[in-house]
Design a protein around this motif. Structure first.
Motif, PDB file in Angstrom:
ATOM      1  N   ARG A 240       0.824  -1.217   0.000  1.00 20.05           N
ATOM      2  CA  ARG A 240       0.000   0.000   0.000  1.00 20.05           C
ATOM      3  C   ARG A 240       0.856   1.265   0.000  1.00 20.05           C
ATOM      4  O   ARG A 240       0.549   2.243  -0.695  1.00 20.05           O
ATOM      5  N   PHE A 241       1.967   1.256   0.745  1.00 22.57           N
ATOM      6  CA  PHE A 241       2.786   2.459   0.883  1.00 22.57           C
ATOM      7  C   PHE A 241       3.865   2.573  -0.187  1.00 22.57           C
ATOM      8  O   PHE A 241       4.403   3.671  -0.424  1.00 22.57           O
ATOM      9  N   ARG A 242       4.232   1.462  -0.839  1.00 23.40           N
ATOM     10  CA  ARG A 242       5.467   1.418  -1.627  1.00 23.40           C
ATOM     11  C   ARG A 242       5.529   2.463  -2.744  1.00 23.40           C
ATOM     12  O   ARG A 242       6.493   3.225  -2.833  1.00 23.40           O
ATOM     13  N   GLU A 243       4.530   2.507  -3.605  1.00 28.81           N
ATOM     14  CA  GLU A 243       4.614   3.404  -4.759  1.00 28.81           C
ATOM     15  C   GLU A 243       4.537   4.874  -4.363  1.00 28.81           C
ATOM     16  O   GLU A 243       5.375   5.667  -4.819  1.00 28.81           O
ATOM     17  N   PRO A 244       3.583   5.288  -3.518  1.00 29.54           N
ATOM     18  CA  PRO A 244       3.593   6.707  -3.133  1.00 29.54           C
ATOM     19  C   PRO A 244       4.847   7.097  -2.371  1.00 29.54           C
ATOM     20  O   PRO A 244       5.352   8.218  -2.529  1.00 29.54           O
ATOM     21  N   ALA A 245       5.389   6.187  -1.559  1.00 24.83           N
ATOM     22  CA  ALA A 245       6.627   6.491  -0.836  1.00 24.83           C
ATOM     23  C   ALA A 245       7.786   6.662  -1.802  1.00 24.83           C
ATOM     24  O   ALA A 245       8.620   7.573  -1.642  1.00 24.83           O
ATOM     25  N   ALA A 246       7.865   5.809  -2.814  1.00 26.18           N
ATOM     26  CA  ALA A 246       8.950   5.901  -3.794  1.00 26.18           C
ATOM     27  C   ALA A 246       8.872   7.215  -4.569  1.00 26.18           C
ATOM     28  O   ALA A 246       9.910   7.836  -4.863  1.00 26.18           O
ATOM     29  N   ARG A 247       7.668   7.657  -4.903  1.00 30.07           N
ATOM     30  CA  ARG A 247       7.531   8.939  -5.605  1.00 30.07           C
ATOM     31  C   ARG A 247       8.015  10.086  -4.736  1.00 30.07           C
ATOM     32  O   ARG A 247       8.726  10.984  -5.210  1.00 30.07           O
ATOM     33  N   LEU A 248       7.645  10.068  -3.467  1.00 28.91           N
ATOM     34  CA  LEU A 248       8.082  11.128  -2.558  1.00 28.91           C
ATOM     35  C   LEU A 248       9.600  11.095  -2.371  1.00 28.91           C
ATOM     36  O   LEU A 248      10.252  12.151  -2.359  1.00 28.91           O
ATOM     37  N   ALA A 249      10.159   9.909  -2.244  1.00 33.78           N
ATOM     38  CA  ALA A 249      11.602   9.793  -2.067  1.00 33.78           C
ATOM     39  C   ALA A 249      12.332  10.334  -3.287  1.00 33.78           C
ATOM     40  O   ALA A 249      13.371  11.013  -3.158  1.00 33.78           O
ATOM     41  N   ALA A 250      11.827  10.041  -4.485  1.00 32.56           N
ATOM     42  CA  ALA A 250      12.463  10.532  -5.707  1.00 32.56           C
ATOM     43  C   ALA A 250      12.447  12.056  -5.768  1.00 32.56           C
ATOM     44  O   ALA A 250      13.367  12.675  -6.323  1.00 32.56           O
ATOM     45  N   GLU A 251      11.428  12.663  -5.187  1.00 35.18           N
ATOM     46  CA  GLU A 251      11.321  14.123  -5.193  1.00 35.18           C
ATOM     47  C   GLU A 251      12.336  14.783  -4.263  1.00 35.18           C
ATOM     48  O   GLU A 251      12.834  15.869  -4.562  1.00 35.18           O
ATOM     49  N   VAL A 252      12.634  14.148  -3.144  1.00 38.30           N
ATOM     50  CA  VAL A 252      13.461  14.811  -2.128  1.00 38.30           C
ATOM     51  C   VAL A 252      14.900  14.316  -2.093  1.00 38.30           C
ATOM     52  O   VAL A 252      15.756  14.981  -1.497  1.00 38.30           O
ATOM     53  N   MET A 253      15.197  13.175  -2.736  1.00 39.32           N
ATOM     54  CA  MET A 253      16.529  12.590  -2.614  1.00 39.32           C
ATOM     55  C   MET A 253      17.434  12.976  -3.781  1.00 39.32           C
ATOM     56  O   MET A 253      17.118  12.705  -4.934  1.00 39.32           O
ATOM     57  N   ALA A 254      18.553  13.602  -3.470  1.00 33.46           N
ATOM     58  CA  ALA A 254      19.608  13.852  -4.445  1.00 33.46           C
ATOM     59  C   ALA A 254      20.636  12.742  -4.299  1.00 33.46           C
ATOM     60  O   ALA A 254      21.139  12.499  -3.203  1.00 33.46           O
ATOM     61  N   VAL A 255      20.917  12.031  -5.400  1.00 30.98           N
ATOM     62  CA  VAL A 255      21.828  10.892  -5.337  1.00 30.98           C
ATOM     63  C   VAL A 255      22.965  11.067  -6.327  1.00 30.98           C
ATOM     64  O   VAL A 255      22.890  11.864  -7.272  1.00 30.98           O
ATOM     65  N   LEU A 256      24.007  10.272  -6.102  1.00 35.38           N
ATOM     66  CA  LEU A 256      25.216  10.306  -6.917  1.00 35.38           C
ATOM     67  C   LEU A 256      25.575   8.868  -7.255  1.00 35.38           C
ATOM     68  O   LEU A 256      25.648   8.017  -6.361  1.00 35.38           O
ATOM     69  N   ASP A 257      25.791   8.576  -8.536  1.00 37.68           N
ATOM     70  CA  ASP A 257      26.227   7.234  -8.916  1.00 37.68           C
ATOM     71  C   ASP A 257      27.638   7.002  -8.392  1.00 37.68           C
ATOM     72  O   ASP A 257      28.524   7.867  -8.542  1.00 37.68           O
ATOM     73  N   VAL A 258      27.852   5.831  -7.783  1.00 38.72           N
ATOM     74  CA  VAL A 258      29.160   5.524  -7.227  1.00 38.72           C
ATOM     75  C   VAL A 258      29.581   4.111  -7.598  1.00 38.72           C
ATOM     76  O   VAL A 258      28.743   3.243  -7.871  1.00 38.72           O
ATOM     77  N   ARG A 259      30.883   3.866  -7.602  1.00 40.99           N
ATOM     78  CA  ARG A 259      31.435   2.537  -7.801  1.00 40.99           C
ATOM     79  C   ARG A 259      31.379   1.789  -6.472  1.00 40.99           C
ATOM     80  O   ARG A 259      31.129   2.385  -5.415  1.00 40.99           O
ATOM     81  N   PRO A 260      31.647   0.463  -6.481  1.00 42.21           N
ATOM     82  CA  PRO A 260      31.603  -0.296  -5.226  1.00 42.21           C
ATOM     83  C   PRO A 260      32.530   0.235  -4.132  1.00 42.21           C
ATOM     84  O   PRO A 260      32.258   0.048  -2.953  1.00 42.21           O
ATOM     85  N   ASP A 261      33.634   0.916  -4.542  1.00 42.56           N
ATOM     86  CA  ASP A 261      34.553   1.462  -3.518  1.00 42.56           C
ATOM     87  C   ASP A 261      34.118   2.815  -2.995  1.00 42.56           C
ATOM     88  O   ASP A 261      34.804   3.437  -2.185  1.00 42.56           O
ATOM     89  N   GLY A 262      32.954   3.310  -3.482  1.00 42.34           N
ATOM     90  CA  GLY A 262      32.434   4.577  -2.987  1.00 42.34           C
ATOM     91  C   GLY A 262      32.832   5.789  -3.795  1.00 42.34           C
ATOM     92  O   GLY A 262      32.367   6.893  -3.541  1.00 42.34           O
ATOM     93  N   THR A 263      33.701   5.613  -4.800  1.00 36.20           N
ATOM     94  CA  THR A 263      34.112   6.754  -5.611  1.00 36.20           C
ATOM     95  C   THR A 263      33.061   7.044  -6.674  1.00 36.20           C
ATOM     96  O   THR A 263      32.355   6.127  -7.118  1.00 36.20           O
ATOM     97  N   PRO A 264      32.938   8.309  -7.101  1.00 36.80           N
ATOM     98  CA  PRO A 264      31.926   8.643  -8.107  1.00 36.80           C
ATOM     99  C   PRO A 264      32.115   7.812  -9.378  1.00 36.80           C
ATOM    100  O   PRO A 264      33.234   7.562  -9.820  1.00 36.80           O
ATOM    101  N   GLY A 265      30.987   7.324  -9.913  1.00 42.82           N
ATOM    102  CA  GLY A 265      31.053   6.487 -11.115  1.00 42.82           C
ATOM    103  C   GLY A 265      30.264   7.082 -12.266  1.00 42.82           C
ATOM    104  O   GLY A 265      29.574   8.054 -12.116  1.00 42.82           O
TER     105      GLY A 265
END
Length: 265
Positions: A240-265
């Motif tokens: 019940r919560f999954r899709e609306p929660a994911a939409r809200l998270a996408a609106e507020v979360m700024a993310v950065l692609d990273v490699r497994p060692d944590g460096t920007p990818g």
């Protein structure tokens, strides 16, 4: 925090901006100071990577954190709350440590409880099924003090007796009843600001339950064992919560692609 990381970072190859985490956690009443402190502590303990991009700091998962979160994911979605497939096997762990090694004893007991063991008698712990207790002993550097074997009960011992001697089933049931009282209502957490907050709180409550549940054989528990209804409720609310929660998270979360060692990818 573990619920948030498991939901929104695990398996995604991304790191999240600290300000985004602060904004998400404000929805569940956690202060900015507490979030920053937790992120910093987890980074110091090797659970999170820290990446700076301009003035922003992003946090990602280390391999250790990924392992911890994968274990939580398996407990929630694969293992489940009800053990219907037990084959009658028990894993037994015996140990003896010198009196001065109280910290090692505490760590070993804590890890055994986490892995689903209960204390049958002094120095002897049991868990249903085949359980990799040797890995626990090795991780703590206590292999020479620990004995591990698998067995089945024999007369006059009964498996049902072992369950109730080694585990406080009343306490386990009480925790599931508390979950049901909070969530099995027409509009759970109506005072929460949105479904992202409800999702985080739901997963936090459920993860706490399954992490503390030794996954006892269903055949030796009450027919109306509350974990059965609680798990069905959790799965329904999650859907019940999954899709609306994911939409809200996408609106507020700024993310950065990273490699497994944590460096920007």
């Amino acid at each position: 925090m573990l619920s948030f990381l498991g939901l929104y970072l695990l398996g995604r190859g991304t790191a999240v901006y600290s300000g985004s985490v602060i904004e998400v956690f404000a929805r569940v009443g956690v202060s900015e100071e507490a979030v920053r402190s937790t992120l910093s502590r987890m980074a110091r303990r090797g659970l999170l990577t820290r990446t700076r991009e301009g003035r922003r700091v992003y946090f990602g998962l280390t391999p250790h954190a990924t392992g911890v979160l994968e274990d939580g994911r398996r407990r929630i979605w694969d293992t489940g709350a009800v053990n219907r497939d037990w084959d009658g096997t028990w894993t037994l762990v015996g140990f003896s440590l010198p009196d001065g090694r109280w910290r090692d004893r505490h760590d070993l007991r804590s890890q055994l409880v986490w892995a689903g063991f209960g204390m049958l008698q002094h120095g002897l712990w049991i868990a249903p099924g085949v359980n990799d207790a040797a890995a626990i002993a090795e991780r703590l550097g206590l292999t020479e003090h620990v004995t591990v074997f698998t067995a089945q009960h024999a007369k006059p011992t009964e498996s049902a007796d072992l369950v109730h001697r080694a585990f406080d089933t009343a306490e386990i049931a009480a925790r599931y009843h508390a979950f049901l009282r909070r969530w099995d209502v027409p509009d759970p957490l109506a005072d929460a600001p949105d479904d992202l907050a409800r999702q985080l709180l739901l997963h936090t409550d459920w993860l706490e339950l399954v992490r503390r549940d030794p996954h006892l054989p269903a055949e030796h528990l009450d027919r109306d064992w509350p974990a059965i209804r609680a798990e069905a409720l959790f799965r329904g609310l999650d859907a019940r919560f999954r899709e609306p929660a994911a939409r809200l998270a996408a609106e507020v979360m700024a993310v950065l692609d990273v490699r497994p060692d944590g460096t920007p990818g």
